[in-house]
Enzyme design. Structure first.
Site, PDB file in Angstrom:
ATOM      1  N   GLY A 149      19.119  34.251 -11.688  1.00 25.38           N
ATOM      2  CA  GLY A 149      18.312  33.479 -12.643  1.00 25.38           C
ATOM      3  C   GLY A 149      19.147  32.468 -13.415  1.00 25.38           C
ATOM      4  O   GLY A 149      18.734  31.324 -13.608  1.00 25.38           O
ATOM      5  N   CYS A 150      20.323  32.882 -13.824  1.00 26.44           N
ATOM      6  CA  CYS A 150      21.194  31.999 -14.609  1.00 26.44           C
ATOM      7  C   CYS A 150      21.692  30.830 -13.755  1.00 26.44           C
ATOM      8  O   CYS A 150      21.795  29.700 -14.229  1.00 26.44           O
ATOM      9  CB  CYS A 150      22.374  32.785 -15.169  1.00 26.44           C
ATOM     10  SG  CYS A 150      21.848  34.118 -16.270  1.00 26.44           S
ATOM     11  N   THR A 151      21.987  31.109 -12.494  1.00 29.52           N
ATOM     12  CA  THR A 151      22.435  30.049 -11.589  1.00 29.52           C
ATOM     13  C   THR A 151      21.315  29.039 -11.375  1.00 29.52           C
ATOM     14  O   THR A 151      21.538  27.829 -11.469  1.00 29.52           O
ATOM     15  CB  THR A 151      22.911  30.657 -10.248  1.00 29.52           C
ATOM     16  OG1 THR A 151      23.989  31.563 -10.522  1.00 29.52           O
ATOM     17  CG2 THR A 151      23.388  29.578  -9.293  1.00 29.52           C
TER      18      THR A 151
ATOM     19  N   ALA B 200      20.919  26.901 -14.575  1.00 31.08           N
ATOM     20  CA  ALA B 200      22.020  25.947 -14.766  1.00 31.08           C
ATOM     21  C   ALA B 200      21.933  24.803 -13.743  1.00 31.08           C
ATOM     22  O   ALA B 200      22.167  23.637 -14.078  1.00 31.08           O
ATOM     23  CB  ALA B 200      23.363  26.662 -14.658  1.00 31.08           C
TER      24      ALA B 200
END
Length: 155
Positions: A45-47, A50
């Site tokens: 999710g963070c990738t 970003a």
């Protein structure tokens, strides 16, 4: 620690960032800041989040908006994350969690019945005068960057 609400002055910070520099909220007076808090570098999710902010960075710049991501990961991890995914955004490191606490995003979470402390995925849109104009809590990644961009363009 008080809850962050719209029109209040955004808590200031001065933190280490990618590339061995530091980032201070006051560095961006006269610009809007899309400040997004995320749990961990290089998780799915963070990738995605970003990369999506990076894909829209020119649109944010056209809206006089700087994008800053923040997590408790160390700068070395941020540098690897940026290199691996060719990210074009600032990543601030808050290992002490002081800014995470100030924005009230360091929360008790639960997964598979286990409780732990972690970052609640959240984004704050800060205006040119350093006031929070819009905030998103418990963010779901799909469509989120577009929502933040639209708000920045309208501000």
């Amino acid at each position: 620690m008080s809850e962050i609400i719209e029109n209040m002055t955004a808590p200031s910070f001065n933190l280490p960032r990618d590339g061995g520099k530091t980032v201070n909220l006051s560095d961006f007076k006269g610009k809007k800041v899309a400040l997004f808090f995320y749990p961990k570098d290089d998780t799915s999710g963070c990738t995605k989040e970003a990369i999506e902010f990076t894909e829209h960075v020119a649109d944010f710049e056209a809206a006089n908006t700087v994008v800053i991501g923040m997590s408790p990961d160390p700068v070395k991890k941020h540098d690897k994350f940026i290199a691996k995914h060719e990210l074009g955004i600032i990543l601030a490191s808050d290992e002490e969690k002081t800014t995470l606490d100030a924005y009230n995003v360091w929360k008790e979470k639960s997964m598979y019945g286990k409780k732990y402390m972690g970052v609640e995925r959240s984004t704050f849109l800060i205006d040119q005068d350093g006031k929070v104009q819009k905030l998103w809590r418990k963010v779901k990644v799909p469509g989120h960057v577009e929502d933040v961009l639209k708000a920045a363009q309208e501000l």
